[in-house]
Design a protein around this motif. Structure first.
Motif, PDB file in Angstrom:
ATOM      1  N   ILE A   1       7.553  -5.953  -3.352  1.00  0.00           N
ATOM      2  CA  ILE A   1       6.945  -4.611  -3.400  1.00  0.00           C
ATOM      3  C   ILE A   1       6.604  -4.156  -1.990  1.00  0.00           C
ATOM      4  N   LEU A   2       6.000  -5.046  -1.197  1.00  0.00           N
ATOM      5  CA  LEU A   2       5.655  -4.711   0.179  1.00  0.00           C
ATOM      6  C   LEU A   2       6.911  -4.349   0.978  1.00  0.00           C
ATOM      7  N   ALA A   3       7.962  -5.148   0.837  1.00  0.00           N
ATOM      8  CA  ALA A   3       9.202  -4.874   1.566  1.00  0.00           C
ATOM      9  C   ALA A   3       9.777  -3.514   1.170  1.00  0.00           C
ATOM     10  N   SER A   4       9.749  -3.205  -0.111  1.00  0.00           N
ATOM     11  CA  SER A   4      10.265  -1.921  -0.592  1.00  0.00           C
ATOM     12  C   SER A   4       9.458  -0.755  -0.052  1.00  0.00           C
ATOM     13  N   ARG A   5       8.128  -0.873  -0.092  1.00  0.00           N
ATOM     14  CA  ARG A   5       7.277   0.221   0.396  1.00  0.00           C
ATOM     15  C   ARG A   5       7.420   0.407   1.895  1.00  0.00           C
ATOM     16  N   LEU A   6       7.441  -0.688   2.646  1.00  0.00           N
ATOM     17  CA  LEU A   6       7.604  -0.571   4.095  1.00  0.00           C
ATOM     18  C   LEU A   6       8.952   0.044   4.442  1.00  0.00           C
ATOM     19  N   LYS A   7      10.003  -0.346   3.740  1.00  0.00           N
ATOM     20  CA  LYS A   7      11.327   0.223   3.977  1.00  0.00           C
ATOM     21  C   LYS A   7      11.295   1.735   3.772  1.00  0.00           C
ATOM     22  N   THR A   8      10.694   2.170   2.679  1.00  0.00           N
ATOM     23  CA  THR A   8      10.599   3.608   2.398  1.00  0.00           C
ATOM     24  C   THR A   8       9.755   4.319   3.448  1.00  0.00           C
ATOM     25  N   LEU A   9       8.631   3.728   3.836  1.00  0.00           N
ATOM     26  CA  LEU A   9       7.760   4.357   4.837  1.00  0.00           C
ATOM     27  C   LEU A   9       8.450   4.463   6.191  1.00  0.00           C
ATOM     28  N   VAL A  10       9.311   3.523   6.507  1.00  0.00           N
ATOM     29  CA  VAL A  10      10.112   3.617   7.736  1.00  0.00           C
ATOM     30  C   VAL A  10      11.160   4.717   7.575  1.00  0.00           C
TER      31      VAL A  10
ATOM     32  N   ARG B   1      -3.448   2.622   5.154  1.00  0.00           N
ATOM     33  CA  ARG B   1      -4.859   2.341   5.466  1.00  0.00           C
ATOM     34  C   ARG B   1      -4.978   1.116   6.354  1.00  0.00           C
ATOM     35  N   ASP B   2      -4.266   0.041   5.994  1.00  0.00           N
ATOM     36  CA  ASP B   2      -4.325  -1.183   6.793  1.00  0.00           C
ATOM     37  C   ASP B   2      -3.763  -0.961   8.200  1.00  0.00           C
ATOM     38  N   ALA B   3      -2.744  -0.120   8.319  1.00  0.00           N
ATOM     39  CA  ALA B   3      -2.195   0.179   9.646  1.00  0.00           C
ATOM     40  C   ALA B   3      -3.245   0.875  10.509  1.00  0.00           C
ATOM     41  N   PHE B   4      -4.053   1.748   9.912  1.00  0.00           N
ATOM     42  CA  PHE B   4      -5.144   2.376  10.671  1.00  0.00           C
ATOM     43  C   PHE B   4      -6.162   1.340  11.126  1.00  0.00           C
ATOM     44  N   ASP B   5      -6.261   0.227  10.404  1.00  0.00           N
ATOM     45  CA  ASP B   5      -7.172  -0.857  10.774  1.00  0.00           C
ATOM     46  C   ASP B   5      -6.530  -1.852  11.748  1.00  0.00           C
ATOM     47  N   GLY B   6      -5.313  -1.558  12.208  1.00  0.00           N
ATOM     48  CA  GLY B   6      -4.686  -2.383  13.235  1.00  0.00           C
ATOM     49  C   GLY B   6      -3.679  -3.399  12.744  1.00  0.00           C
ATOM     50  N   ILE B   7      -3.402  -3.438  11.465  1.00  0.00           N
ATOM     51  CA  ILE B   7      -2.412  -4.379  10.956  1.00  0.00           C
ATOM     52  C   ILE B   7      -1.018  -3.856  11.289  1.00  0.00           C
ATOM     53  N   ARG B   8      -0.137  -4.755  11.746  1.00  0.00           N
ATOM     54  CA  ARG B   8       1.197  -4.352  12.195  1.00  0.00           C
ATOM     55  C   ARG B   8       2.331  -5.187  11.600  1.00  0.00           C
ATOM     56  N   ARG B   9       2.061  -6.423  11.215  1.00  0.00           N
ATOM     57  CA  ARG B   9       3.124  -7.333  10.784  1.00  0.00           C
ATOM     58  C   ARG B   9       3.164  -7.468   9.263  1.00  0.00           C
ATOM     59  N   PHE B  10       4.385  -7.717   8.778  1.00  0.00           N
ATOM     60  CA  PHE B  10       4.611  -7.890   7.347  1.00  0.00           C
ATOM     61  C   PHE B  10       3.640  -8.921   6.769  1.00  0.00           C
ATOM     62  N   SER B  11       3.551 -10.079   7.400  1.00  0.00           N
ATOM     63  CA  SER B  11       2.695 -11.157   6.880  1.00  0.00           C
ATOM     64  C   SER B  11       1.228 -10.750   6.849  1.00  0.00           C
ATOM     65  N   GLU B  12       0.801  -9.939   7.809  1.00  0.00           N
ATOM     66  CA  GLU B  12      -0.593  -9.478   7.832  1.00  0.00           C
ATOM     67  C   GLU B  12      -0.857  -8.486   6.698  1.00  0.00           C
ATOM     68  N   PHE B  13       0.099  -7.585   6.461  1.00  0.00           N
ATOM     69  CA  PHE B  13      -0.043  -6.657   5.328  1.00  0.00           C
ATOM     70  C   PHE B  13      -0.104  -7.447   4.022  1.00  0.00           C
ATOM     71  N   GLN B  14       0.785  -8.429   3.881  1.00  0.00           N
ATOM     72  CA  GLN B  14       0.850  -9.203   2.648  1.00  0.00           C
ATOM     73  C   GLN B  14      -0.451  -9.962   2.424  1.00  0.00           C
ATOM     74  N   LYS B  15      -0.980 -10.563   3.465  1.00  0.00           N
ATOM     75  CA  LYS B  15      -2.239 -11.321   3.354  1.00  0.00           C
ATOM     76  C   LYS B  15      -3.408 -10.388   3.024  1.00  0.00           C
ATOM     77  N   SER B  16      -3.477  -9.246   3.683  1.00  0.00           N
ATOM     78  CA  SER B  16      -4.573  -8.303   3.474  1.00  0.00           C
ATOM     79  C   SER B  16      -4.558  -7.703   2.073  1.00  0.00           C
ATOM     80  N   LEU B  17      -3.366  -7.345   1.607  1.00  0.00           N
ATOM     81  CA  LEU B  17      -3.258  -6.610   0.350  1.00  0.00           C
ATOM     82  C   LEU B  17      -3.047  -7.507  -0.862  1.00  0.00           C
TER      83      LEU B  17
END
Length: 152
Positions: free
Chosen positions: A53-62, A31-47
């Protein structure tokens, strides 16, 4: 096989999809990527999600092809997570979840975010399931069949 990868023996597309992207954090990252978020730190700040957990989910999504990792667009040393075509095709799923939540999980005057189209600044039309002829379908209008490649 990845711990979060879809089970290869499941013949149900819903089960495989939920195994791949059905947890809360994965969908919120998308959802955040659809809103233009691209960087790890931005995802972490937003969510506000824990970094591990973020690193694990991003790794899997990649790994499952939802995101590509690219050098930062501003030329810095950071990397960015860009939605692939496969990832962008999740947009109707996210919109459907949003619309269901807007309809059933908020009181009439309760504050909420609203998704507007860029051209007219208006809320999106409700998503509907339609037949190949364009007729609106309800659950009772559909049925499942088992299909194997090569069957006619």
């Amino acid at each position: 096989m990845l711990e979060d990868a879809p089970p290869q023996n499941s013949e149900c597309p819903v089960a495989r999809t939920l195994e791949a992207i059905g947890d809360r954090w994965s969908l919120m990252i998308i959802r955040d990527a659809f809103d233009g978020i691209r960087r790890f730190s931005e995802f972490q700040k937003s969510l506000g999600v824990a970094k591990n957990i973020l690193a694990s989910r991003l790794k899997t999504l990649v790994e499952i092809g939802i995101f590509d990792v690219r050098p930062a667009s501003d030329g810095s040393a950071y990397k960015e997570y860009a939605l692939t075509e496969k990832g962008r095709e999740i947009f109707p799923v996210v919109v459907s979840l949003r619309q269901w939540g807007e309809r059933f999980l908020f009181k009439p005057q309760e504050p909420r975010s609203v998704l507007l189209d860029n051209e007219f600044g208006q809320p999106l039309m409700p998503l509907e399931v339609r037949s190949s002829s364009g007729q609106k379908l309800e659950p009772s209008d559909c049925h499942r069949v088992r299909f194997a490649v090569g069957e006619s």
